[in-house]
Design a protein around this motif. Structure first.
Motif, PDB file in Angstrom:
ATOM      1  N   PHE A 260       0.824  -1.207   0.000  1.00 22.78           N
ATOM      2  CA  PHE A 260       0.000   0.000   0.000  1.00 22.78           C
ATOM      3  C   PHE A 260       0.862   1.261   0.000  1.00 22.78           C
ATOM      4  O   PHE A 260       0.402   2.340  -0.318  1.00 22.78           O
TER       5      PHE A 260
ATOM      6  N   THR B  40      -0.054 -11.401  -0.124  1.00 22.75           N
ATOM      7  CA  THR B  40      -0.549 -10.893   1.150  1.00 22.75           C
ATOM      8  C   THR B  40      -2.005 -10.463   1.003  1.00 22.75           C
ATOM      9  O   THR B  40      -2.448 -10.095  -0.069  1.00 22.75           O
ATOM     10  N   SER B  41      -2.751 -10.516   2.109  1.00 23.99           N
ATOM     11  CA  SER B  41      -4.051  -9.855   2.132  1.00 23.99           C
ATOM     12  C   SER B  41      -4.171  -9.154   3.484  1.00 23.99           C
ATOM     13  O   SER B  41      -3.489  -9.497   4.432  1.00 23.99           O
TER      14      SER B  41
ATOM     15  N   PRO C  77      -0.702  -4.323  -4.321  1.00 23.38           N
ATOM     16  CA  PRO C  77      -1.174  -5.212  -3.255  1.00 23.38           C
ATOM     17  C   PRO C  77      -1.817  -6.502  -3.745  1.00 23.38           C
ATOM     18  O   PRO C  77      -1.575  -7.567  -3.180  1.00 23.38           O
ATOM     19  N   ASP C  78      -2.589  -6.426  -4.835  1.00 22.47           N
ATOM     20  CA  ASP C  78      -3.318  -7.627  -5.244  1.00 22.47           C
ATOM     21  C   ASP C  78      -2.435  -8.643  -5.946  1.00 22.47           C
ATOM     22  O   ASP C  78      -2.835  -9.785  -6.145  1.00 22.47           O
TER      23      ASP C  78
END
Lengths: 304, 364
Positions: free
Chosen positions: B56, B81-82, B76-77
């Motif tokens: 981010f 990771t989430s 991010p996507d």
């Protein structure tokens, strides 16, 4: 049983039942003030509009009676055509305003620092500090045949002939309407974006929602009531404000407001009333549909 | 990918906001399947670190490696990771099921599969039967579970949690802590959890890293961080430590003698590089300090200090006696459990003492 003269413990005076003061008793009625106001200054005059529209026309005013002549006059003349056309062109104004204004609102909410957001929105209020008639009239030297736009484009060699469609046409009216009313989409969009939770754009980043999906799946549904409210406002003004087509329009480039104004100038008051009544009925219908679709109360309480 | 490849490796990570350095060259390695907590005061850079790992934020310099791959340039996507956010991060216009399934439907999975996976994940976080509720009909704790399900259902193997329990009340936070821990054990993926709450950190963590002022101060198991803090900052932030400062009087083998308020204290050197005359910090946990009346001469074992009793604070589980030293430094002696010994009058001369090994030396 305790009796009323009991002085109670420690010689304290007895506890008397609570008596609200006059002001407190009156305050309950204060809630009716908005209703009184709306009835007196909105509902009643609107109802009278419908009543007057069926009155008989006289030389300088009208007299009680019942005739549908005003409606006949409206529906079986170029007025109906112009009215419908003005609805169409208002829709174009709404669409253009939305395309320019809503991205601005999203941008302000998303990318402008919190502390500066309200200042940026305030910028869009500035034009309203100038009288509308001046603002619209000032567009003439910009849009006219030898105006700023045409002169600039000619000087740059982009066009050979001045563009005459910019003024005294529907295009001129649309330009005027967009410049006048687009800020309302910015305001409405800005408020509507309050319904979008704080971290939602980052969630979209995380889930992989691109700009298009983000707009259609998240922003649009959340901001819909606000967008609709802004759109209705522009549409209403687009068909109702006579000033803009009066200054920037031309033959055929009129709206309902101007048709009514022209009827008043011609001393045909029942016709003016009939046009207003038709305009009102159209808008009420529109609002009803919008409310059923979006629940317009959400505009003021977006999170619920 | 090798089984021993760390899930997360952060190398010399710096992040500047204008002239403010939010991260100052952080190095960090997190093993796969670990529950790792970034603990520290607000504004210390722990959230910036987490968000940089998640993609981010772009680092100003340095690298982020996830599962053995350099990902600093990935959004991010596209990372493994989430993220679970603090609060207010659910789509308000979608149902619980819609929220959980949204990421999968973006990935163009068949509808039936999206539904099955989402339902299974909601069961995992204990929200079966809530599929058709809307976020505003859920409590804060339930909303965070939906966020967990939405993040876990993506099947990425590093879960980032940014103060996930900050918006919950104290009791719920305690319950959710344990649930998070158990959930992590069940799914077996790496959890990285940011918090400023020490108890929360100690409940869930396999390992804790202390982040303050843009730097990684210290890392280790909760027990080690609490019992044997290496750095003065750790001692001041974790647990309830008494901090003293003094001057090194002598270094003899493994024992360092430190002058504090004109009294000599003996402390284990722990192989630290100290020299005579240096100013050092000492820490001792308040529950290891015992307050006794100042009767007779002080033992010359270097494990006590004379002071004046000021007041006591009764907190039910613990009772804290406050003692002022000659230079005004306040020390706390904490008794766990009930004590029937009457408190001395305020202003009474007392002595605080401790067992060998309780006092710790910190050098800068």
């Amino acid at each position: 049983m305790t009796n009323a003269t009991d002085t109670g413990l420690g010689g304290l005076p007895p506890v008397e039942p609570f008596r609200p003061s006059l002001r407190e008793r009156m305050s309950g009625w204060a809630f009716y003030i908005p209703i009184v106001f709306m009835v007196l200054f909105f509902a009643l005059p609107m109802a009278l509009t419908v009543v007057f529209s069926v009155f008989e026309r006289t030389m300088f005013w009208m007299e009680p009676g019942f005739t549908l002549q005003a409606y006949e006059n409206f529906f079986f003349s170029a007025r109906l055509e112009n009215f419908l056309a003005s609805m169409g062109y208002s829709l174009i104004s709404v669409a253009v305003s939305f395309c320019i204004g809503f991205p601005i609102a999203v941008f302000v909410r998303k990318s402008v620092p919190q502390a500066a957001q309200h200042r940026v929105v305030l910028l869009f209020i500035l034009p309203f500090m100038v009288s509308e008639i001046i603002r619209i009239f000032a567009l003439r030297p910009v849009l006219q045949r030898n105006g700023l736009v045409n002169e600039t484009l000619t000087s740059l060699g982009l066009i050979d002939e001045p563009i005459t469609a910019l003024i005294y046409t529907h295009t001129g009216v649309i330009i005027g309407e967009v410049l006048s009313f687009m800020p309302f989409i910015v305001f409405a969009g800005f408020l509507a974006m309050e319904a979008v939770p704080k971290f939602i754009f980052e969630v979209c980043d995380d889930l992989g929602a691109g700009p298009v999906r983000r707009f259609t799946d998240v922003i649009l549904p959340l901001a819909a009531p606000g967008i609709f409210a802004g759109a209705v406002f522009i549409f209403v003004n687009g068909i109702g404000v006579a000033l803009i087509p009066n200054i920037l329009g031309g033959p055929g480039a009129v709206n309902a407001g101007l048709i009514a104004t022209q009827a008043i100038s011609a001393l045909d008051f029942p016709l003016a009333m009939a046009v207003s009544a038709i305009m009102m009925a159209t808008l009420m219908g529109l609002l009803y549909v919008g409310h059923r679709l979006f629940d317009l109360t959400k505009i003021l309480a977006p999170m619920n | 990918m090798n089984a021993n490849t760390p899930a997360v490796q952060v190398r010399q990570l710096c992040k500047n906001y204008g002239s403010v350095q939010a991260l100052k060259g952080v190095d960090l390695s997190i093993a796969a399947g670990e529950y790792f907590v970034l603990l520290g005061p607000s504004g210390g850079g722990k959230t910036t670190l987490l968000r940089t790992i998640g993609g981010f934020h772009k680092p100003s310099s340095g690298q982020v490696w996830l599962n053995g791959q350099e990902v600093s340039h990935l959004p991010p996507d596209k990372r493994p990771t989430s993220m679970v956010f603090q609060a207010y991060a659910l789509f308000p216009h979608m149902t619980v099921l819609g929220n959980v399934g949204y990421g999968l439907s973006l990935a163009k999975l068949p509808k039936a599969e999206v539904r099955d996976k989402s339902v299974a994940m909601l069961e995992m976080v204990g929200l079966s039967g809530y599929e058709n509720r809307r976020p505003h009909e859920l409590s804060g704790g339930q909303q965070q579970r939906v966020q967990l399900a939405r993040a876990l259902v993506l099947g990425r193997n590093i879960l980032l949690l940014d103060e996930p329990l900050a918006a919950l009340d104290a009791q719920l936070r305690k319950d959710m802590c344990l649930e998070l821990k158990h959930l992590q054990e069940k799914v077996g993926i790496t959890f990285i959890h940011v918090t400023h709450n020490q108890e929360e950190a100690m409940t869930v963590a396999d390992r804790i890293a202390l982040i303050a002022d843009g730097e990684l101060v210290e890392q280790g198991a909760a027990r080690d961080i609490y019992r044997t803090p290496e750095r003065r900052f750790t001692a001041s932030f974790v647990g309830e430590n008494n901090l003293l400062s003094g001057t090194v009087a002598a270094v003899e083998g493994d024992t360092v003698t430190v002058q504090v308020c004109g009294q000599a204290l003996a402390v284990d050197r722990r192989d630290l590089p100290v020299r005579s005359g240096e100013t050092v910090a000492l820490s001792i946990r308040s529950e290891l300090v015992e307050m006794v009346p100042a009767e007779g001469a002080a033992p010359a074992d270097g494990r006590s200090l004379a002071g004046t009793y000021t007041e006591s604070v009764y907190l039910g589980l613990t009772l804290s006696h406050r003692v002022a030293l000659a230079d005004g430094t306040e020390m706390v002696a904490r008794i766990v459990g009930e004590s029937d010994t009457p408190e001395p009058p305020a202003g009474a001369a007392v002595r605080v003492q401790w067992k060998p090994g309780a006092l710790r030396l910190h050098v800068n």
